[in-house]
Write an enzyme that holds these catalytic residues in place. Structure first.
Site, short mmCIF file in Angstrom:
data_model
loop_
_atom_site.label_atom_id
_atom_site.label_comp_id
_atom_site.label_asym_id
_atom_site.label_seq_id
_atom_site.Cartn_x
_atom_site.Cartn_y
_atom_site.Cartn_z
N PRO A 1 19.24 -3.78 39.52
CA PRO A 1 20.36 -3.93 38.83
C PRO A 1 20.65 -5.44 38.24
O PRO A 1 20.09 -6.31 38.84
CB PRO A 1 21.44 -3.80 39.92
CG PRO A 1 20.76 -3.30 41.07
CD PRO A 1 19.29 -3.60 40.78
N GLU A 2 20.66 -5.50 36.88
CA GLU A 2 20.65 -6.92 36.31
C GLU A 2 22.27 -7.06 36.02
O GLU A 2 23.13 -6.38 36.36
CB GLU A 2 19.89 -6.79 34.61
CG GLU A 2 18.38 -6.61 35.03
CD GLU A 2 17.59 -7.67 35.48
OE1 GLU A 2 18.34 -8.72 35.71
OE2 GLU A 2 16.64 -7.55 35.88
#
Ligand SMILES: [Zn+2]
Length: 270
Positions: free
Chosen positions: A2-3
């Site tokens: 996840p960014e």
């Protein structure tokens, strides 16, 4: 992994289900995450959630007298589900709020659930984080100031979390393409005008990723599957050898600081 955009979309998805609600129970089924889940987390029942903020890729759940700090690590995802939904494998943590619960699933267990009653911005995990790219501090003039005298490449500069937080590898390549800047350009060589273009490009790139994720907001409520990866239509990232969408020149790949960089030699001249 996840960014920043995924974490921001998660925040927007879960916040309405948490804010103003009282924590009725906490379940820690697996305390061995990236760091052990502290005992204090098990004692949060009775507190009311005031809101959910984000700093970098950390979600900060404000419980009035302290903050629950949640990080999704490599493979974590958060869901809001009806209270009583049976946990599946890898569902390590629940925050129960009356008729619903917030559930962390994290197969690889690089995520984190921590608690602090101290000033949140002084927490050791947060104190050294750089500027938020979507904030006003990341204005054109601010980026020019940050880049002054910096010899490292602008690509690596963008990805240094002590300077700017949350611009991951994909977003750095995409932003440099949008701004027409070659990734090997030393940060200090960028003029005020090019810094302005880059600041706008970073914000536009992140915002369009958040918008793309916004359409999957419903996935955070009720669904019980793996978190969907954001399907981004990239300009350069992952497109080595394919024609540039703007000028047709084949996209090239190089390695900087052990990370792959993609760029268009036609649109991003040195
Ligand atoms: Zn091009």
């Amino acid at each position: 992994m996840p960014e920043l955009p995924e974490v921001e979309v998660t925040r927007r998805g879960i916040a309405p289900h948490l804010a103003g609600r009282r924590i009725s129970a906490v379940a820690v089924r697996e305390p061995r995450l990236r760091w052990p889940v502290p005992q204090a987390v098990r004692k949060l029942a009775g507190r009311t959630v005031r809101g959910v903020r984000r700093r970098g890729k950390y979600l900060l759940i404000d419980c009035g007298d302290g903050h629950l700090i949640v990080h999704l690590g490599m493979s974590g995802s958060l869901r809001v589900l009806p209270a009583g939904t049976p946990p599946q494998k890898h569902d390590h943590f629940d925050l129960v709020l009356g008729d619903r619960l917030l559930r962390l699933r994290d197969p690889r267990r690089f995520g984190a659930v921590l608690w602090t009653a101290e000033a949140i911005d002084a927490h050791p995990l947060l104190a050294h984080l750089g500027v938020e790219p979507l904030s006003r501090k990341f204005a054109p003039a601010g980026l020019h100031f940050l880049a002054r005298g910096q010899r490292i490449s602008i690509k690596q500069f963008l990805m240094d979390g002590r300077r700017i937080v949350g611009v991951g590898n994909i977003y750095a390549s995409e932003s440099l393409f949008r701004a027409g800047i070659h990734p090997l350009t030393p940060a200090r060589r960028l003029s005020r005008e090019r810094c302005a273009a880059l600041s706008r490009a970073v914000k536009d790139t992140l915002r369009s990723a958040i918008r793309a994720g916004g359409s999957s907001l419903r996935d955070f409520v009720g669904a019980d599957g793996a978190a969907g990866e954001f399907q981004l239509r990239t300009w350069v990232y992952g497109r080595e050898g394919l024609p540039c969408r703007r000028c047709g020149t084949p996209i090239r790949r190089l390695v900087q600081g052990a990370r792959a960089t993609y760029f268009c030699p036609g649109c991003q001249k040195r």
